[in-house]
Design an enzyme around this catalytic site. Structure first.
Site, PDB file in Angstrom:
ATOM      1  N   ASP A   9       1.014  -1.518   0.166  1.00 61.41           N
ATOM      2  CA  ASP A   9       0.041   0.124  -0.199  1.00 61.41           C
ATOM      3  C   ASP A   9       0.953   1.056  -0.017  1.00 61.41           C
ATOM      4  O   ASP A   9       1.270   1.873   1.089  1.00 61.41           O
ATOM      5  CB  ASP A   9      -0.824   0.050   1.217  1.00 61.41           C
ATOM      6  CG  ASP A   9      -1.678   1.273   1.580  1.00 61.41           C
ATOM      7  OD1 ASP A   9      -2.349   1.630   2.511  1.00 61.41           O
ATOM      8  OD2 ASP A   9      -1.867   2.693   0.203  1.00 61.41           O
TER       9      ASP A   9
ATOM     10  N   ASP B 150      -1.492   5.891  -5.154  1.00 59.55           N
ATOM     11  CA  ASP B 150      -1.901   4.852  -3.792  1.00 59.55           C
ATOM     12  C   ASP B 150      -2.245   3.467  -4.195  1.00 59.55           C
ATOM     13  O   ASP B 150      -3.317   2.659  -4.581  1.00 59.55           O
ATOM     14  CB  ASP B 150      -3.284   5.490  -3.052  1.00 59.55           C
ATOM     15  CG  ASP B 150      -3.913   4.431  -2.211  1.00 59.55           C
ATOM     16  OD1 ASP B 150      -4.351   5.597  -1.856  1.00 59.55           O
ATOM     17  OD2 ASP B 150      -3.151   3.500  -1.549  1.00 59.55           O
TER      18      ASP B 150
END
Ligand SMILES: O[C@H]1CN[C@@H](c2nc(-c3ccc(C(F)(F)F)cc3)no2)C1
Length: 328
Positions: free
Chosen positions: A32, A217
């Site tokens: 992430d 992201d």
């Protein structure tokens, strides 16, 4: 050295999972680039939370050390979260190894993490200033590894419904077309944030967007952009409606979706393929589909996996820049 691991999409490309060896135990984890904690499912969790997951067992690691008194608490954009205590262990990602990486051991996780049984935790790859460990903030795997890597970079090569890769310490130029276009990253907020002031729907004219900032992201499934971008985009899609019940814009599944180009750093228009913006059906019959581009109220746009499926992305902490090029 460098390290390379597969990035395997879950059903519907909801997230991508990669193997991480922690104290000799292999855990499939969600990388992430929008957060900075490395946490794992583990044997401290209630049995009901552990069910179906691979659970890290500190007793089976000869190198694990507890960081007495340290705790973490993290929450994600969708309201999910985890909390627990902390230790250190050796982490090996495709050969790139850190001997004393903070391993955050969840003692509580939200229901959506429990249900996501393929994922055994997250590897945060944003900047360490966002790490939630207290009393002493800990560093991300990339921060710990970068000085030993051949280059202080990692790359994301995520593919629609196919196995891609994350690589640390090298840029594989056979994986993208042409050369990477680089944009400056503003690290103030702790994200891989860059200027993104223009967008273009299909072959239409480029338009400005308020705020004009975005983050890269990998942990966000969709592409969350300014409402003006959403309106301009779906105005070109017959039958598109803002569907409150499902929580976003839907359209007929057989729609011919235009590409969406977004500016990266002022000198590159990243093309996101229209086909990838048809995210998933919302009905049994598969006639109504949910858009991969949806609105976000904040001026900070979140370019998630929908963008990564069209663009090879390099994250460079040497000069804090982000590089993009269409996948090869
Ligand atoms: O917070 C921002 C940082 N990056 C984004 C992110 N979101 C998640 C996430 C993963 C899995 C789940 C669950 F399994 F469904 F619970 C939920 C959220 N991981 O990164 C948003």
């Amino acid at each position: 050295g460098s390290g390379k691991v597969t990035a395997t999409p879950e059903q519907g490309d909801v997230e991508f999972l990669s193997p991480v060896i922690i104290g000799g135990q292999t855990m499939n984890m969600d990388f992430d680039s929008g957060s900075s904690d490395l946490w794992v499912f583990n044997t401290q969790l209630a049995a009901a939370s552990q069910a179906g997951h691979t659970n890290f067992d500190v007793a089976k690691s000869t190198t694990f050390k507890m960081l007495t008194g340290s705790t973490f608490t993290i929450s994600y954009g969708d309201g999910s979260g985890a909390a627990g205590n902390v230790g250190t262990d050796t982490v090996n990602i495709g050969g790139a190894t850190v001997t004393s990486q903070a391993i955050e051991l969840a003692t509580a996780v939200s229901a959506s993490f429990v249900q996501d049984t393929q994922s055994n935790g997250l590897v945060g790859l944003a900047f360490s200033k966002l790490n939630t460990v207290k009393p002493a903030q800990q560093k991300t795997f990339f921060d710990n590894a970068k000085d030993t890597l051949a280059m202080p970079v990692f790359t994301a090569d995520l593919r629609k419904a196919a196995v891609g890769a994350y690589e640390f310490g090298a840029i594989d130029s056979t994986k993208f077309n042409g050369s990477l276009s680089w944009a400056a990253v503003n690290t103030t907020s702790g994200f891989w944030q860059f200027s993104s002031q223009k967008f273009q729907v299909g072959t239409g004219t480029a338009m400005n967007v308020a705020g004009g900032q975005a983050i890269a992201d990998t942990g966000t499934t969709l592409m969350l952009v300014n409402a003006a971008v959403v309106n301009a985009y779906y105005s070109q899609v017959t039958g598109a409606v803002n569907n409150q019940t499902v929580g976003g814009v839907t359209f007929p599944c057989n729609s011919q979706l235009p590409d969406l180009s977004v500016d990266v750093g002022g000198n590159y228009m990243a093309v996101v393929r229209g086909d990838d913006i048809n995210f998933a059906p919302v009905d049994q019959a598969g006639t109504t589909c949910f858009g991969g581009v949806q609105a976000i109220a904040s001026n900070l746009q979140i370019y998630g996996d929908i963008m990564f499926k069209s663009q090879f992305v390099a994250f460079n902490n040497g000069n804090n820049s982000i590089g993009m090029a269409p996948h090869q």
